[in-house]
Structures are given as structure tokens and as C-alpha cells.
Design an enzyme around this catalytic site. Structure first.
Site, PDB file in Angstrom:
ATOM      1  N   HIS A   1      14.304  50.876  15.549  1.00  0.00           N
ATOM      2  CA  HIS A   1      12.943  50.448  14.870  1.00  0.00           C
ATOM      3  C   HIS A   1      13.114  50.734  13.469  1.00  0.00           C
ATOM      4  CE1 HIS A   1      11.713  48.698  18.748  1.00  0.00           C
ATOM      5  NE2 HIS A   1      12.023  49.845  19.062  1.00  0.00           N
TER       6      HIS A   1
ATOM      7  N   ASP B   1      16.613  53.879  20.592  1.00  0.00           N
ATOM      8  CA  ASP B   1      15.224  53.355  20.755  1.00  0.00           C
ATOM      9  C   ASP B   1      14.616  54.260  19.471  1.00  0.00           C
ATOM     10  OD1 ASP B   1      12.880  52.039  21.016  1.00  0.00           O
ATOM     11  OD2 ASP B   1      12.801  52.892  23.128  1.00  0.00           O
TER      12      ASP B   1
END
Lengths: 318, 458
Positions: free
Chosen positions: B71, B335
Site C-alpha cells: 500500500h 502487505d
């Protein structure tokens, strides 16, 4: 009112070296510390009964930070702190202050700076008191966090049981209801097993799951199995908003299978006491006649609550 | 000294002498020289004069790492991370490619938004590949224009942060994807089973009194999507799988020859739900019969351990590790999920889920290798070779290959501290711990992505 100096007995605030700055849960207390706490609470109870007014917390500011609705616990702490001569203030820590953008940490730091020495914190989030100790320098007294812990409730329950049964070592206590969502049950599990009692948990599967690995604990789904020969029974409040999908098909079904009645209590040891942290839903987790019966120690629990809170407040401040 | 470079810079000419070179693509693991010139791995004899020479004794040279799931937070949450800072963190962690997930503000659900991130990445320290949203606004209803997005070079679509809740929408998304040849990257979490919960169900969640979701919440989506892959012919990639149950479904589907792949995160391999209580031993160091952990007041309920999917038990972590070792797991993906303190230093159930991972993943992987859970070859395969292949990139250290190379000192240690991180955020429970494995050099296409503490280059 008689002003009483700190007594020079072996227990309580007179003995220096209470090693805990906060009371987050009972799991960190040794058996000796628990006993010391209960002894001091008994002493407090006697002082109060004698109309004496120890001023051990004179000059201390105790802040009540209840971010979740509570009447009993808040009033009990307020009376306890005032009975010890502390100044008691209500801290503006509504659940809404979070939505206004002020974090719990910021609020508590502000309280510390205004001179609040002990913050009594009630919060809907499990673990909030741990965050509190990392966020501010005041002493933190956990008055119930989410579904995690309620240490003063466990201590007052232990005092109530000790009064009724004597030593708790070797005793068996049944806890009936929604264990999974109960901070009262968790703290009681720690304390009762630490004191050598064994605990039978009883309720629907969804309300009792996850506890099988706890030492000294057994899980039962049939109330008759849980009550058979126990020394004491503790009923938990059923959260009325938990309906279908919440662990039981209906409150009526819960009452049929797990509701405590005088008949069912007959399975326990003769005279086995009944506890309930209150407020009770009569007709759901227990009958009104059982709540009013001689087995019921619900009134003693409330009285012991003030004494236990006086004891822990003075121990932390010692 | 450390320095970050840009993928838009000139490629370097460099000779790394005598490093241990591990290349899963070739199945080699030898002490050798490695020469890089013109963006490619070359024969040392073909290096121009004046190429920098670096002593590689004691160092490890591996293909550049490839992260399938990060992200980058830009656009919309630049206080947590930017494309530039995330790429510096990636290069610092040994990555030469990161895949940017689409749950930005606004989400990457149309071509202009995807192109915007690609423009931001043009001069970053490493390569960025974009995963676009599977549905408009990530709302789980109308499908994005996948054909047009595919022309921009996206590597897949995902509503990551949530699964596509509706089986009907998931089926229609996958049926259409089959015509484009791109995978659905699925965050497997059945919302009606997981909604509102912040931990994985089990003894630790019970101990802590935190609402927890059962393994079935992950496994039911995995089962559903495997059935849809069979029916539609689409590829499905399950990201950040966290349970033994879901992994068993993937193993079965692979055995049946279905186009199903998956990744796991370094933290689901190394950490367990007991970390929420304050545990800081790695999963493989926790004994089987460990008692319920005592709550550590300094660490218990710390927002840095709030993740989604939540950390699972030791058994799940070790099952995932076995999946990496036997190849059922195709990739270890970070992640990487940066958050500022105000979203993390709050009540556990109000903390934003996620931890940063780009700069700690390799160290966690090496710890697993050191503990005997994985071979070095399997680790490098899962962090570089195999994920790259899934997105159409190659990782090879053979002469003629694109020079995506990471050089590290596997034995040097570093303290995980705010100042040591290139990421704009520091939300990780590893903060304050000492880890082994320090990246010295990252080359992306022969361009200097990161260099630090390497004699001859600083």
C-alpha cells in the site's frame, strides 16, 4: 466522625511496597497480594461500620473516567474515594469525545497535567487501560474494559465468597451465562483459579468457546452438570440485545436451559451461595425468588464493592 | 552512508567479487563474481574499464525482490506514505518491484488514476506495477474497465481491504477477467463471518476479550473463488492467506490443475496472535505446549499488532511456512500498510489494521531460514523469482538477464527503529527489536536503487 490514622497492622497501606502502580487486571497479583487486598478490604468494612473515616487519600485527586454507561461501579468508586478523603472529580471522557477527534491518550494526558493522581477508567474497548498506562503518568485503575477485565468486581466477589465459604482453595465455583462477553467472568477466572478454586463454566457454545485451554477451568453446556455439587454459583447478566444469531435462539430458550431457579440450585451443595454482579434480569438468568432468597449474596457484593475499592485505591496510592 | 537512486538514472557498471550468489531460476548457489553493465548481467570480461569493483566476501547476492502487495498510500494519504517514500523503503528492503494496491483515496478504479500513480513512479527508486480495483469505488458492484486498464500494464485487479462480497459479482468479474488474461487478486474474508472482529478466534482472543473471526471466514471465500475459477477459467490469486484451512483448499485446487495461486505475508509466517498479548518470539520459537501468555503491560493490546487478516495461532503460522517450503505458497508478499501514530496508538479495536513490511520482510525470512524452517533457495524463490514470474517479470542472475540484483549481509544486524526506516511510517511491532540481514545494494534494471555500507560504492 472520627479521623483515623493509617493503622499499624500488617496489612494494607501501612505496609510499604505494594509493587503495582496500576490495577489493570487481577492476573498480575500474587496470592499473597490478593489476600492482603481482601484483608485490607475487610478492615475497611469494619472501619466504615464503626463510623470511622480514614483520610489516607487526603490531598489525592481521583478522577472517574467512565467512557461507558455505569451506575453501580461509578458510584461505588466515588463513595470509596470520598470515604478515604480524596477529592473526586468526574472526567469528561464520554465516548463522544472520541468522535470529536480527541484521542483517549490526549484526554488522559490532560487529566494528568491537571493533577489527577488516580484515574478510574471504564471503557468499551478491551485493553484500553493498557493504552492508558502507556499514554499518561497517572495511576490507572481499571473499572471494566470491554469484554476483558473487571478486577475490582473479581476482588469483591472473592471477598464475598471468602466470607461465605472460608478458604477458596479446593472449592468449586460454577459461572453461568455469557462468559465470552463477560469481563466479570474473565477476572473471576484468573482470581478464583489463582486462589486454588476450580471453575465450571456453563452456557451455550457460542458463549463459552475458547476457554477449554484455561487451567483449572471446565466447560459445560448442561446446567445440571455444572451445578452438581458446586460450592457456589455465579450468574452473569444476559445482555438483552443478544438475540437470534447472538448465541441463543431466544431469551426464552436461554431461560429454559440455563436460567437459575431454586430447584436447580438444589443440585449444588446445601446452602451454596449465589452471586450476581448486577443488575439482574429477573426471569432470565435467575428467578426473582432466587434473587431474594437466603442463598443470594447480591446485597453483600454491593457492600463489599465499596470496601474493596477503598482497599485498592489506598494500596495504589501507598 | 546510504543513498537512494532512481530507476530513471543511468545504469551502473559494477563487478561484485566473491559473493555467495543464489539464483533459484538457475538452481545455483555458488561463490562467484557478478558483473553488471548497461542494465544487464554481463560476463565480467565484457565490463568496460572503470567499472566499480566491490568485495563481496561474506555477502549474499540474490535476484531483486518482488512484492506482490504493498500500500503506497498515494493518492490520498500522503502523510502515511508516498510512492517515492514507499519505493525508497522497498529499495532499502531489497525490492526492485512493488505492486501498488488500489485502495487509495480515490481508489485506482479508472485509467487516469492508474496512470497518475505510474507517473509518480517514473523516477522512484524501484519499479512500481499497479493493481487496479476490481469494482468501481471498490464498492463490490460494477466492474472496472479492465480491458482499458490492462493496456496500461496493470498486473491484476483487486478490491483488497475486502473480498468481493457478492458471489454473483465475483463470478461476473472473473468471467470477464478470463477474456483479458489477468487474475483476480482476492482478499479472502467473508464479511458476514468476519464483520466487526479484530482478532482470529482462539484461546488468545478469548484471553484478551477481543472480538474474533473464525478461519471459516477465509476458507469460504477461497472455496467459492476456486469454484468460480473452475467455472469461468479465470485466474485467481489469494493474497495474504493466513490460515491452514484456506491453504489446504489452495493445495487441493493446484493438485487439480486449476489456475490458482496465493501469497502469504512475512508477519503471518513469523508472528502469532499471542503477539497481541505482548509475545515477541517468532512462531517457530514458541513451544507447542506454551501456556497462555501473560499480558505484557508495555505491549499488550498494542495497535501495531492489529492486522487484517488477524494474526493466527502457531499452528496456522507453521502451516503457512510449510506451504512456502513445499511450493503451495507462490510468494511471500509484504502487505506493507503504513499508518501514522494517530491511527495506531489508540484502543486496539479502533486501530487501523496493517503493519509496514518492505524493510523487514527479508530479515524475517532470513530468521526463518536460520531457524531451519526454509531453505535459502525457497525463501529467495518466494520473495523474488516466483512472484516476479506471476506478474510477467523475470528474475535471473544469468548473463544477459535484466540486472535486478540485491546484495545483502545476512549476518549483520540492525535495530528496527524509526530512524532506520525509509518508510514515512513506523507501524510495526518489530520496533525496538534487533534483526539480522542488512541490504547493502539494490539494483533495479542495473540502476542504483539503494546502496548503504558497501565498500567501494559509498
Amino acid at each position: 466522625m472520627v479521623q483515623t490514622a493509617i493503622p499499624s497492622t500488617t496489612s494494607g497501606a501501612a505496609t510499604p511496597g505494594w509493587p503495582h502502580r496500576h490495577l489493570l487486571d487481577v492476573d498480575v497479583l500474587t496470592v499473597d497480594e490478593v489476600v492482603r487486598c481482601l484483608d485490607l478490604a475487610a478492615e475497611m468494612r469494619a472501619l466504615r461500620a464503626a463510623g470511622e473515616r480514614p483520610d489516607w487519600l487526603a490531598g489525592e485527586v481521583v478522577g472517574l473516567a467512565f467512557a461507558e454507561p455505569s451506575t453501580r461501579t461509578r458510584v461505588s468508586f466515588e463513595i470509596a474515594a470520598a470515604a478515604l478523603g480524596a477529592q473526586v472529580v468526574e472526567l469528561p471522557i464520554e465516548a463522544s469525545s472520541v468522535t470529536k477527534g480527541e484521542s483517549l491518550a490526549d484526554t488522559l494526558r490532560t487529566m494528568e497535567l491537571t493533577g489527577v493522581g488516580t484515574i478510574v477508567l471504564r471503557h468499551a474497548s478491551s485493553g484500553a487501560p493498557y493504552l492508558a498506562t502507556r499514554s499518561c503518568g497517572s495511576r490507572i485503575m481499571n473499572a471494566g474494559d470491554g469484554t476483558h477485565a473487571h478486577p475490582t468486581q473479581a476482588l469483591l466477589d472473592a471477598l464475598t465468597l471468602r466470607d461465605a465459604l472460608g478458604e477458596l482453595s479446593g472449592r468449586t465455583v460454577a459461572i453461568v451465562g455469557d462468559i465470552g462477553h463477560s469481563r466479570v467472568a474473565r477476572s473471576n477466572l484468573h482470581l478464583l483459579t489463582a486462589l486454588g478454586a476450580s471453575v465450571r463454566l456453563c452456557g451455550p457454545p457460542d458463549w463459552t468457546g475458547g476457554f477449554r485451554t484455561w487451567r483449572g477451568v471446565s466447560v459445560h453446556h448442561r446446567l445440571e452438570d455444572a451445578l452438581d455439587g458446586v460450592d457456589a454459583v455465579m450468574a452473569l447478566r444476559v445482555q438483552l440485545e443478544r438475540r437470534a444469531g447472538g448465541g441463543v435462539p431466544s431469551l426464552r430458550e436461554y431461560g429454559r436451559r440455563w436460567g437459575l431457579t431454586e430447584d436447580r440450585m438444589a443440585l449444588a451443595r446445601p446452602g451454596a451461595p449465589l452471586l450476581h454482579p448486577g443488575p439482574t434480569n429477573e426471569g432470565v438468568e435467575l428467578t426473582a425468588s432466587l434473587a431474594a432468597s437466603s442463598r443470594s449474596l447480591i446485597g453483600s457484593q454491593v457492600e463489599n464493592g465499596v470496601a474493596v475499592r477503598m482497599a485498592v485505591l489506598s494500596l495504589l496510592a501507598a | 552512508m546510504s543513498r537512494f537512486g532512481s530507476i530513471a538514472a543511468e545504469p551502473v557498471s559494477l563487478l561484485l567479487r566473491g559473493a555467495r550468489v543464489v539464483d533459484p531460476a538457475a538452481g545455483t548457489d555458488d561463490v562467484a563474481d557478478l558483473a553488471v553493465h548497461g542494465g544487464l548481467v554481463v560476463d565480467a570480461a565484457d565490463l568496460p574499464s572503470g567499472a566499480v569493483e566491490v568485495n563481496g566476501a561474506g555477502l549474499l547476492a540474490i535476484p531483486g525482490l518482488c512484492d506482490l502487495h504493498a500500500h503506497l498510500r498515494e493518492p490520498g494519504d500522503e502523510a502515511s506514505e508516498t510512492v517515492a517514500s514507499a519505493c525508497r523503503a522497498a529499495a532499502h528492503g531489497g525490492y526492485t518491484t512493488v505492486c501498488a494496491m488500489p485502495n487509495t483515496l480515490p481508489p485506482l478504479d479508472e485509467a487516469a488514476r492508474v496512470a497518475y500513480v505510474q507517473r509518480l513512479a517514473a523516477e522512484a527508486s524501484c519499479r512500481v506495477r499497479v493493481v487496479a480495483a476490481a469494482t468501481r469505488g471498490r464498492a463490490g458492484e460494477a466492474q472496472t474497465d479492465v480491458g482499458e486498464l490492462a493496456e496500461l500494464g496493470i498486473v491484476g485487479v483487486s478490491d483488497d481491504g475486502a473480498a468481493i462480497a457478492s458471489p454473483r459479482v465475483a463470478r461476473s468479474v472473473m468471467a470477464y477477467l478470463a477474456s483479458v488474461g489477468l487474475p483476480l487478486i482476492e482478499h479472502a474474508e467473508e464479511p458476514s463471518l468476519a464483520g466487526g472482529a479484530v482478532m482470529r478466534s482462539g484461546a488468545i482472543a478469548t484471553r484478551l476479550g477481543l472480538a474474533a473471526w473464525p478461519s471459516s471466514a477465509e476458507a469460504t471465500i477461497v472455496q467459492r473463488d476456486i469454484e468460480l475459477a473452475l467455472e469461468t477459467g479465470a485466474r485467481v490469486h489469494f493474497t495474504h492467506l493466513s490460515t491452514a484451512a484456506a491453504l489446504a483448499e489452495v493445495r487441493r485446487a493446484k493438485r487439480d490443475g486449476l489456475p490458482v495461486t496465493c501469497d502469504v505475508t512475512p508477519h503471518h509466517l513469523a508472528m502469532t496472535d499471542s503477539w497481541v498479548a505482548g509475545e515477541r518470539r517468532f512462531a517457530w520459537d514458541i513451544p507447542l505446549d506454551a501456556d497462555l501468555p501473560r499480558l505484557d503491560p508495555e505491549r499488550a493490546y498494542h495497535g501495531s499488532t492489529r492486522l487484517n487478516p488477524p494474526l493466527a495461532g502457531r499452528g496456522d503460522a507453521l502451516a503457512l511456512m510449510a506451504g512456502v517450503a513445499d511450493g503451495t505458497v507462490d510468494a511471500i508478499a509484504t502487505d506493507h500498510a503504513p499508518h501514522p501514530p494517530e491511527r495506531k496508538l489508540v484502543e486496539f479495536d479502533r486501530a487501523a489494521p496493517g503493519i509496514i513490511g518492505l524493510e523487514t520482510a527479508l530479515s524475517l525470512g532470513l530468521a526463518a531460514v536460520r531457524a531451519g524452517c526454509l531453505s535459502l533457495d525457497a525463501l529467495v524463490g518466494a520473495m523474488a523469482t516466483r512472484p516476479a514470474k506471476l506478474i510477467g517479470e523475470e528474475r535471473s542472475l544469468a548473463v544477459g538477464a535484466r540486472a535486478d540484483v540485491t546484495v545483502l549481509d545476512p549476518d549483520a544486524t540492525w535495530a528496527v527503529e524509526r530512524e532506520a526506516l525509509a518508510s514515512a511510517s513506523a507501524n510495526t511491532p518489530l520496533l525496538g527489536m534487533e534483526l539480522a540481514g542488512v541490504v547493502r545494494l539494490t539494483l533495479a534494471g542495473g540502476r542504483l536503487a539503494y546502496v548503504g555500507g558497501l565498500d567501494g560504492l559509498d
